[in-house]
Design an enzyme around this catalytic site. Sequence first.
Site, short mmCIF file in Angstrom:
data_model
loop_
_atom_site.label_atom_id
_atom_site.label_comp_id
_atom_site.label_asym_id
_atom_site.label_seq_id
_atom_site.Cartn_x
_atom_site.Cartn_y
_atom_site.Cartn_z
CB SER A 195 75.75 -50.81 6.67
OG SER A 195 75.74 -52.20 6.48
CG ASP A 323 77.47 -55.03 13.18
OD1 ASP A 323 76.73 -55.80 12.55
OD2 ASP A 323 77.55 -53.81 12.94
CG HIS A 352 74.16 -53.96 11.15
ND1 HIS A 352 75.47 -53.74 10.81
CD2 HIS A 352 73.42 -53.53 10.08
CE1 HIS A 352 75.55 -53.23 9.60
NE2 HIS A 352 74.31 -53.09 9.14
#
Length: 402
Positions: A195, A323, A352
């Site tokens: 991320s 995602d 995610h």
Amino acid sequence: MAKLPFTTKHLFFTPSFKPLTTRFTTMSATKPHPSLELSGGGLDSFLPAFTTLNRPYQAYPIVGSNTHLETIFAYYFRSTPDVRFRRQCLRTKDNGTVSLDWIVGDDRNLSPKSPVLILLPGLTGGSGDSYVRHMLLRARKKGWRVVVFNSRGCGHGPVTTPQFYSASFLGDISEVVEHVSSRYPDANLYAAGWSLGGNIIVNYLAQEAENCRLSGAVSLCNPFNLVYANEDLRKGFNIVYDKALASSLRRIFKKHAPLFEEMSDEYNIPAAANCKSIREFDEALTSVSFGFKSVDDYYSKSSSSNSIQRVCKPLLCIQAENDPIAPARAIPREAINANSNCMLIVTPEGGHLGWIAGDEAPFGCPWTDPVVMDFLEYLEKTKSHSFLKPDEKTHTLQATVN
């Protein structure tokens, strides 16, 4: 998807240096399963690294049927392995502090030449997160030395200056890489980030270009384009994630609020302390503290999608098509395809930080972990091996060995 070529091309990691010709045993190219999207300028060169991409990506039943269900399930129910850490607080040049968590006993059990993997968790994440620990243990079982880089205030680390971290602030990662490199000068260094951590790694690779001390890196569920990511985060069910992340930011900020009291003329302290979204926090604090004109200016200039073309070391990007936080529309496919150092894998599901698929689903490691290690071990082998027996079938791979 168009048929992919599988011939192995010459790979130039750092073209400004004279390449060293090394020989390796030819690996049989196995056709990737069509459930996976594979692309990138480095595809032909890196494809031999992988041992599992010929299998279909099969999300775990029910849990993997919905992006939000998978994301939430992974967060709450994925197992968290027990790991004993030894924490090192590294003081940075601006008197800030980052926390490096090393596995207890590695200095006794591993060679100084063992490859080192630096892990960068996502926004507000740290060494306690399940996905970090699973990756850490997999690498450790392969004989790698692993260290988790907890950003300022994350992983219960201290904050010693009135400044946190951002998607484009590369001072801390630069100092961490320099520190680890000086501590293990005979080891090859690699990094993997999730991320926000993935966004930072890509920006760092681009900044350092040919001079980067990392021998390779992996970016997972990278938002890439922060403008798109922020737009999508404020829509529908995604607002739940936005509020949850904002809550984590508030908690870290309030814990260290006294440091910022003297900066009330520069920062909007009440807005940061009471933010209901990531955007509100970035508008009140992050964008101002790092000198951006506005929060939109911060998102635009901090997006790692702008950096892909300048990456000069091997980079694997793994994304999930569904995602909710790192949207597929933000993936810089054209830039990745144009760079011979980059490869992209997109799974049809994964959510995610989810990827609940593979042999250890639903409670074990993410589907991505063995893929990441295949890539990193392949890079390490190409740096460690020199010559094979003359009678073995070989091909020539050109690569720069630092």
